[in-house]
Scaffold this active site. Structure first.
Site: not given
Length: 309
Positions: A51-53, A82
């Site tokens: 979902s995110e990096t 997060h």
């Protein structure tokens, strides 16, 4: 034949808002990313397929401990919760030290975000950090959209006594309250219809929350339903919990100076979020008085390096 020189940089994959691997929200963290341009970062984020990096860089503001750029598989975010908690954990887990013990300042697209250590690591539990929620704008959902919201969530249980509102703290959410945790868990979502309602207040997702019964697993159950950059449910979400906490305060529904959240239940996760309302701040340069702290534990799952072209 030509050959290219590959550069190796440190890489971690961490699990955020949990003390148990594979039960929170995963985040990829790439260190020493100053030489990467936006296109390269986006390509890596698509490759990790999380979902995110997060990409850690040297700060440009002397007050910051590090700078971070946050990418989904589709684009860059100015702030996300997060990745903020996970980046702080990765930064410290790599052996780096904060300028001020027990405190970190992250530089990101939304500006400076302060973090504070809430619990030290022990043999039985990892350390716990919390971020101070960034400033946010609040936009009430027009009453004319209430029926559309009911239809999109396929629910008549929405608590309209706490009016749904768009809350944008760098990640825009439509916050909706329900009478109980069970009402939240029972939602059956029409994502296409929900996207239209959320977009009306500039939101890219919906944060649904409802209280657990006394002595339940947490104060609130939360579900975060993405309608913007990728549709689907997010396991555990810092920015949405910050948005909920702000709206609880504005609507005089705070359950106390501290409460807990369970999230990710329907996905088989065990997200554990703690929210604390601060009475005052001693650093006007970083945040205003009355901060909202959103925190939780993080564990390292993968620790190694990746090759960059």
């Amino acid at each position: 034949m030509t050959t290219s020189t590959l550069r190796s940089v440190r890489f971690k994959q961490v699990d955020v808002f949990t003390s148990r691997p594979f039960k929170g929200n995963p985040l990829a963290v790439v260190f020493d990313a100053d030489a990467l341009d936006t296109a390269q970062m986006q390509a890596i984020a698509r490759w990790t397929n999380l979902s995110e990096t997060a990409f850690l860089l040297a700060p440009t503001d002397a007050r910051a401990d590090y700078r971070v750029r946050i990418f989904t598989t589709e684009g860059e975010l100015p702030f996300a919760g997060h990745p903020t908690i996970g980046s702080a954990h990765a930064f410290l887990d790599s052996g780096r030290t904060p300028k001020t013990p027990g405190r970190l300042v992250q530089e990101c697209g939304a500006g400076l975000v302060e973090l504070a250590q809430q619990r030290e690591a022990s043999e039985n539990a990892p350390a716990q950090w919390a971020f101070a929620a960034p400033p946010a704008t609040v936009t009430p959902l027009p009453a004319a959209q209430y029926d559309a919201l009911r239809a999109a969530l396929r629910s008549d249980a929405i608590d309209f006594d706490a009016p749904p509102c768009g809350v944008d703290n760098g990640a825009p959410w439509l916050v909706v309250r329900f009478p109980s945790a069970q009402d939240v868990l029972a939602l059956d979502i029409d994502y296409d219809a929900l996207a239209v309602v959320a977009a009306g207040v500039g939101a890219q997702g919906l944060a649904a929350y409802g209280p657990h019964a006394a002595n339940g697993p947490a104060t609130f159950e939360v579900r975060c339903l993405m309608t913007g950059l990728g549709k689907g449910e997010d396991p555990v979400t810092g920015s949405a919990n910050a948005a909920i906490a702000l709206l609880l305060a504005q609507q005089n529904r705070r359950p106390g100076e501290r409460y807990t959240v369970r999230q990710g239940t329907v996905m088989g996760r065990e997200g554990d979020v703690a929210v604390t309302y601060d009475k005052a701040s001693d650093d006007a340069d970083v945040g205003a008085s009355g901060k909202i702290w959103v925190g939780g534990a993080t564990v390292t799952v993968v620790d190694g390096s990746i090759q960059l072209a």
